[in-house]
Design an enzyme around this catalytic site. Structure first.
Site, PDB file in Angstrom:
ATOM      1  N   LYS A  36      12.253  -2.860   7.289  1.00 42.25           N
ATOM      2  CA  LYS A  36      10.991  -2.673   8.003  1.00 42.25           C
ATOM      3  C   LYS A  36      10.101  -3.910   7.944  1.00 42.25           C
ATOM      4  O   LYS A  36       9.403  -4.219   8.911  1.00 42.25           O
ATOM      5  CB  LYS A  36      10.238  -1.450   7.478  1.00 42.25           C
ATOM      6  CG  LYS A  36       9.694  -1.570   6.071  1.00 42.25           C
ATOM      7  CD  LYS A  36       8.969  -0.296   5.683  1.00 42.25           C
ATOM      8  CE  LYS A  36       8.461  -0.352   4.258  1.00 42.25           C
ATOM      9  NZ  LYS A  36       7.431  -1.365   4.034  1.00 42.25           N
ATOM     10  N   THR A  37      10.095  -4.633   6.804  1.00 38.05           N
ATOM     11  CA  THR A  37       9.273  -5.841   6.718  1.00 38.05           C
ATOM     12  C   THR A  37       9.741  -6.874   7.729  1.00 38.05           C
ATOM     13  O   THR A  37       8.940  -7.531   8.404  1.00 38.05           O
ATOM     14  CB  THR A  37       9.317  -6.427   5.298  1.00 38.05           C
ATOM     15  OG1 THR A  37       8.901  -5.436   4.364  1.00 38.05           O
ATOM     16  CG2 THR A  37       8.399  -7.636   5.191  1.00 38.05           C
ATOM     17  N   ASP A 221       1.500  -0.755   7.868  1.00 35.05           N
ATOM     18  CA  ASP A 221       2.713  -0.464   7.079  1.00 35.05           C
ATOM     19  C   ASP A 221       2.438   0.674   6.094  1.00 35.05           C
ATOM     20  O   ASP A 221       1.288   0.950   5.745  1.00 35.05           O
ATOM     21  CB  ASP A 221       3.129  -1.729   6.321  1.00 35.05           C
ATOM     22  CG  ASP A 221       4.536  -1.618   5.748  1.00 35.05           C
ATOM     23  OD1 ASP A 221       5.259  -0.654   6.101  1.00 35.05           O
ATOM     24  OD2 ASP A 221       4.912  -2.485   4.936  1.00 35.05           O
ATOM     25  N   GLU A 222       3.502   1.338   5.632  1.00 33.77           N
ATOM     26  CA  GLU A 222       3.413   2.427   4.634  1.00 33.77           C
ATOM     27  C   GLU A 222       2.379   3.475   5.054  1.00 33.77           C
ATOM     28  O   GLU A 222       1.546   3.921   4.263  1.00 33.77           O
ATOM     29  CB  GLU A 222       3.054   1.855   3.246  1.00 33.77           C
ATOM     30  CG  GLU A 222       4.015   0.795   2.730  1.00 33.77           C
ATOM     31  CD  GLU A 222       5.344   1.366   2.253  1.00 33.77           C
ATOM     32  OE1 GLU A 222       5.598   2.560   2.468  1.00 33.77           O
ATOM     33  OE2 GLU A 222       6.142   0.617   1.673  1.00 33.77           O
ATOM     34  N   GLN A 252       9.362   9.267   1.922  1.00 33.73           N
ATOM     35  CA  GLN A 252       8.953   8.499   0.745  1.00 33.73           C
ATOM     36  C   GLN A 252       7.463   8.672   0.443  1.00 33.73           C
ATOM     37  O   GLN A 252       6.861   7.827  -0.213  1.00 33.73           O
ATOM     38  CB  GLN A 252       9.278   7.014   0.932  1.00 33.73           C
ATOM     39  CG  GLN A 252      10.765   6.722   1.037  1.00 33.73           C
ATOM     40  CD  GLN A 252      11.066   5.235   0.985  1.00 33.73           C
ATOM     41  OE1 GLN A 252      10.941   4.584  -0.041  1.00 33.73           O
ATOM     42  NE2 GLN A 252      11.484   4.687   2.117  1.00 33.73           N
ATOM     43  N   ARG A 613      16.831   3.509  -4.571  1.00 26.83           N
ATOM     44  CA  ARG A 613      16.550   2.199  -5.171  1.00 26.83           C
ATOM     45  C   ARG A 613      17.858   1.479  -5.510  1.00 26.83           C
ATOM     46  O   ARG A 613      17.857   0.266  -5.759  1.00 26.83           O
ATOM     47  CB  ARG A 613      15.741   2.336  -6.474  1.00 26.83           C
ATOM     48  CG  ARG A 613      14.356   2.973  -6.389  1.00 26.83           C
ATOM     49  CD  ARG A 613      13.505   2.372  -5.309  1.00 26.83           C
ATOM     50  NE  ARG A 613      13.632   3.148  -4.086  1.00 26.83           N
ATOM     51  CZ  ARG A 613      13.277   2.715  -2.888  1.00 26.83           C
ATOM     52  NH1 ARG A 613      12.779   1.513  -2.735  1.00 26.83           N
ATOM     53  NH2 ARG A 613      13.413   3.484  -1.818  1.00 26.83           N
TER      54      ARG A 613
END
Length: 747
Positions: A36-37, A221-222, A252, A613
Site C-alpha cells: 500500500k505504501t 492512510d490507515e 486490521q 507479520r
C-alpha cells in the site's frame, strides 16, 4: 510515455488501477503486505507528473511520523525535489499543527502557542485539583486527562457534554477550567490540535476556501484507525471538489480502545455513493500456508468488507504448533527455536515474539537473559524497568541495604508521605557535607534537632516504617519479604487507587514480580552463586537483584536483537520468524472479550494481524499449566487455534492438543483422515477429558449457583479440597469458587 511507464512498472493490475484511477472518491482495501505504501507513493507521483497537479495540491496523511518520513523520502526519490516541494505529508497531528500555525489568529490562538504533552496535561490538572480541593487519592489526574482527550476526539467541548454520573460532572468542571487556562496562556494538547483545526474550518469560511482551493488531492492512510473528529476533519477538508483516496484494511482495525473506528471505512462509502473500491489482495510478504490460515481465521468475522489474500511465492513451511507442559517449557522451546534459526544463519532481529499482554514478556525476558541472547522490547519497556517493578525492587534493596542512596531516593516519598523537596535537599546537603548515606544523614538530622517538627515527623515515619517491615519479614524467604513489603509500604494501595486499566496492569506486574522472585528462589536456593566478574559469592537475594539489574544496561539500537512486543505494537512490522505465544482462552482472546461479540471480532483481527507479520516461519505456542499473577492456571486452548485449518498446522510437541471445527472424530471415519489429522484427534481426550475432568466439573460445563445464577466453567485451579473453578456467570461476571464449598448444581 517514459514517465508513465516508469510509474507503473512492477505494479500488479490492482495497484495500477489504484495509482491511475480518475474516480473522485476511492477506497483502497489494502491487505497486509500488499504494497500500500508503494501505491500511495506512486499515486502522488502520478498526480503530479502525469495529471500535472501542483505538488501544493497534495494533502497526504500517514498514521505515524516514521511512516511520514518514509513516504517523503520515497516520493523524493521518485519525482525529485522540484516536484516534492510544497506537499503536505504527515500525521493528523503534524498537519493540523501546521495549519494552526498558519492561521493562529483565526483559530484564536497566540502565534507562539505551546504544544503540551500528556505529562504537562496531568500537571496542569493536578493544579486545578488543588484549587477545587479534589482529593487525588479518590480522583485520578491521569484518568481525567484521558477523559478530556476522549471528549475532544468525539468533537465535544465541556459545554457540549451530557454528564451521566457524578464523576462525569466533576470531569466536566475540570475540563472547563483546564481549557480556560489553556486558552488563556496558549497551551494546545494533541487532541486539541485536531478539534481546533476542525472548528477553524467550520467557523471561518476564508480559511476553508483557502484549503479547498489548495488541497485538491487528499490521501489518507490507515483509515481504519481514524476516530470521529479525524473523519469529520477529512470531510470538511474535502468539501465537494477534492479527489479523495483513503487506504485501509478493516481486518486490521485493532485500536478501538483508543477511539479508532473501523466503521469509518463503511461510513465513507455510504457518504460518497460513487466511491470506487479497489482491493489489493496480492501479498508480497508471506507464504501461502500462512495466508490461507489468516484468510480462514478472519472469515469468521461477520462485519467486514471482505477480501482474500494470496501470493505466488509458494506454499512454504506449515505453521508450527507447540503445546508446552508449562510456561517455562513454552519459553525454553521458543528461545531454543530462535537459537536454532540463528545457528542456521538468520539474524536475531529476524525473530519476533508476540504476546497479548505486556506482563507475558517477563518469562521470555528471563529465559533470553539466561541463554545470553540479546533482545529488545518494541513499543514498551522491559519488565524490570517498569515504574512499579523498579519501585518494588528499590524497596527490597533499601530493606537490606540502608546505605543504597538510589533506593532511598526512589522510595522516601513514594507513595507521598509529605516529605517535600526542601527537606530532601537538606538531607542531600548533610549527606554530602559529612560523607554519609542519605539514610544516615536523616538519622543525624533527626538526632541533632536540625529539622522542623513537620520535616522530622515525615522522615522519622519513613525510617520507622522500613525498620518495622525489616523486623517483620527478616525470617522469611526474600520473595515473601517482597510480597509483604509491597503491601506494608503503601505501594499496593497507591496503585489500587490508580483507576482504569493502567492501575490494574501495575498491580498485575507486581504480582508477576513476586512470582518471578519465587521462581528464582526455588531454582537457586541450594546453589552457591558466584559473580563471574568479581568472584564474590552472592546470596540468593543478591543474585536476584543482580539478575534484575541486567535490564538496566543500555541496548545499542544497531545491535542484532530478538524483538519482543505486544500484538498491537507489531502492526505494520514484518519478520522472517514469528512466534505468537500464550494462545489460551482468557489470555488470547482476553477474558474481558469473551461475552462481547464486537470485542471478540477485534481479538480475532488482532490474531490476524499477528499471523500476517510472518514472512517465512510462523510458530504458535500455548501451555497446559501457566503461572501468571502468582497463580497456577490451566486454560483451554484459544478458540483461534480451533478456527485454523488443520492441514496447515504441524504439531512439534508431544503433549497438549488442538481441535479443529473442520475435523471432528464423529464426522469422519479413520480411513478418511490423514495421519496428521488422526494424530491430533486421538490426542484431544488426554488433554481435555482426562486432565480437565473432575467429578463432572469439566471446562465448558454449565452450572448454577444459589446466589450468582447460571454460568459456564472456564478454568480450574488447585487440587483436592482446595480445587477451585473459575465460572463466567451470565449476570455476575467471572468468579473463582472452591468446589467443596460452592454447592454448585451441574446443568
Amino acid at each position: 510515455m517514459e514517465i508513465k511507464k516508469s510509474l507503473l512498472e512492477d505494479l500488479n493490475n490492482e495497484q495500477q488501477n489504484a495509482v491511475t484511477t480518475d474516480n473522485q472518491y476511492t477506497v483502497v482495501l489494502a491487505g497486509a503486505g500488499s504494497g500500500k505504501t508503494r501505491v500511495l507513493v506512486h499515486r502522488i507521483a502520478w498526480l503530479c507528473m502525469e495529471k500535472h497537479y501542483s505538488p501544493q495540491s497534495i494533502f497526504a496523511v500517514t498514521f505515524t511520523n516514521k511512516a511520514a518520513v518514509e513516504m517523503q523520502e520515497r516520493i523524493k526519490a521518485l519525482v525529485g525535489e522540484g516536484y516534492f516541494s510544497g506537499m503536505w505529508i504527515g500525521t493528523f497531528h503534524g498537519l493540523t499543527h501546521r495549519l494552526l500555525r498558519m492561521f493562529s489568529q483565526q483559530a484564536r490562538l497566540p502565534s507562539n502557542f505551546q504544544l503540551i504533552d500528556s505529562e504537562d496535561q496531568i500537571r496542569l490538572i493536578k493544579r486545578i485539583f488543588k484549587e477545587h480541593k479534589v482529593d487525588e487519592k479518590q480522583w485520578s489526574a491521569k484518568e481525567c486527562a484521558a477523559f478530556i482527550s476522549s471528549q475532544k476526539e468525539m468533537g465535544l467541548r465541556a459545554n457540549d457534554m451530557s454528564p451521566q454520573d457524578p464523576k462525569q460532572v466533576m470531569w466536566q468542571t475540570i475540563y472547563q477550567d483546564y481549557q480556560a487556562i489553556c486558552d488563556r496562556v496558549g497551551y494546545v494538547d494533541f487532541s486539541e490540535l485536531i478539534l481546533r483545526a476542525y472548528e477553524l474550518l467550520s467557523q471561518n469560511s476564508d480559511v476553508l476556501n483557502y484549503c479547498h482551493q489548495r488541497f485538491s488531492n487528499i490521501l489518507i492512510d490507515e483509515f481504519q484507525d481514524t476516530n470521529l473528529i479525524q473523519y469529520r476533519l477529512v470531510k470538511k477538508l474535502a468539501g465537494i471538489t477534492a479527489n479523495v483516496m483513503i487506504v485501509g484494511d478493516d481486518d486490521q482495525s485493532i485500536y478501538s480502545w483508543r477511539g479508532a473506528n473501523a466503521d469509518n471505512l463503511q461510513l465513507f462509502i455510504n457518504d460518497y455513493p460513487d466511491t470506487e473500491i479497489i482491493r489489493l489482495e496480492q501479498n508480497y510478504r508471506s507464504t501461502s500456508n500462512i495466508l490461507d490460515a489468516a484468510n480462514i481465521l478472519i472469515a469468521k468475522n461477520q462485519n467486514r468488507l471482505g477480501k482474500n489474500l494470496w501470493t505466488d511465492s509458494g506454499e512454504g513451511e506449515k505453521i508450527s504448533l507447540y503445546v508446552g507442559f508449562n510456561d517455562i517449557d513454552e519459553a525454553r522451546f521458543v528461545i531454543g527455536q530462535i537459537k536454532k534459526r540463528h545457528e542456521e544463519g538468520d539474524k536475531y532481529s529476524s525473530c519476533a515474539i508476540l504476546y497479548r499482554n505486556n506482563v507475558q514478556s517477563r518469562i521470555f525476558e528471563d529465559t533470553l537473559l539466561q541463554a545470553g541472547l540479546p533482545y529488545q522490547i518494541y513499543g514498551s519497556i522491559r519488565f524490570y524497568e517498569r515504574q512499579e517493578v523498579k519501585l518494588a525492587l528499590a524497596y527490597l534493596r533499601l530493606l537490606h541495604d540502608h546505605s543504597n542512596d538510589m533506593a532511598f531516593d526512589a522510595t522516601v516519598n513514594t507513595p507521598t508521605r509529605g516529605i517535600g523537596n526542601v527537606t530532601l535537599d537538606k538531607v542531600r546537603l548533610t549527606a554530602k557535607q559529612h560523607n554519609l548515606s542519605l539514610w544516615d544523614a536523616c538519622l543525624m538530622l533527626i538526632q541533632t534537632n536540625a529539622l522542623t517538627e513537620r520535616q522530622r515527623s515525615g522522615l522519622s515515619r519513613f525510617l520507622e516504617l522500613m525498620e518495622s517491615i525489616h523486623k517483620e519479614v527478616e525470617p522469611l524467604p526474600f520473595y515473601q519479604q517482597l510480597d509483604v513489603m509491597i503491601k506494608l509500604s503503601g505501594v499496593q494501595q497507591m496503585y489500587e487507587q490508580e483507576p482504569g486499566i493502567k492501575g490494574q496492569s501495575r498491580l498485575e506486574n507486581l504480582e508477576e514480580l513476586v512470582s518471578a522472585a519465587e521462581q528464582f528462589y526455588h531454582n537457586n536456593e541450594n546453589t552457591v552463586i558466584q559473580d563471574n566478574i568479581t568472584g564474590k559469592t552472592l546470596t540468593v537475594l543478591e543474585s536476584f537483584l543482580a539478575f534484575t539489574s541486567l535490564e538496566s544496561r543500555d541496548v545499542v539500537k544497531a545491535q542484532d536483537s530478538v524483538q519482543l512486543m505486544t500484538l498491537h505494537s507489531a502492526k505494520g512490522l514484518e519478520f522472517d520468524n514469528v512466534f505468537i505465544v500464550g494462545l489460551e482462552e482468557g489470555i488470547f482472546p482476553a477474558q474481558r472479550s469473551v461475552k462481547d461479540s464486537e470485542r471478540m471480532e477485534e481479538e480475532r483481527r488482532l490474531a490476524y494481524v499477528g499471523i500476517t507479520r510472518a514472512r517465512k516461519h510462523l510458530t504458535l505456542t500455548l501451555c497446559e499449566l501457566r503461572r501468571l499473577y502468582g497463580r497456577d492456571e490451566r486454560n483451554l486452548p484459544s478458540r483461534f487455534l480451533a478456527e485454523l485449518p488443520v492441514e496447515k498446522l504441524n504439531e512439534v510437541s508431544y503433549r497438549g492438543m488442538i481441535t479443529s471445527s473442520e475435523f471432528k472424530s464423529n464426522d469422519l471415519s479413520k480411513k478418511d483422515l490423514s495421519k496428521n489429522e488422526q494424530f491430533i484427534l486421538d490426542r484431544k481426550k488426554s488433554y481435555l477429558e482426562k486432565q480437565r475432568e473432575s467429578d463432572g466439573y469439566i471446562l465448558g460445563r454449565k452450572v448454577k449457583h444459589h446466589r450468582f445464577g447460571e454460568g459456564t466453567i472456564i478454568n480450574f485451579d488447585g487440587e483436592g479440597d482446595h480445587k477451585r473453578v473459575q465460572i463466567a456467570f451470565v449476570d455476575e461476571g467471572v468468579k473463582w469458587l472452591v468446589i467443596k464449598l460452592a454447592n454448585l448444581t451441574l446443568l
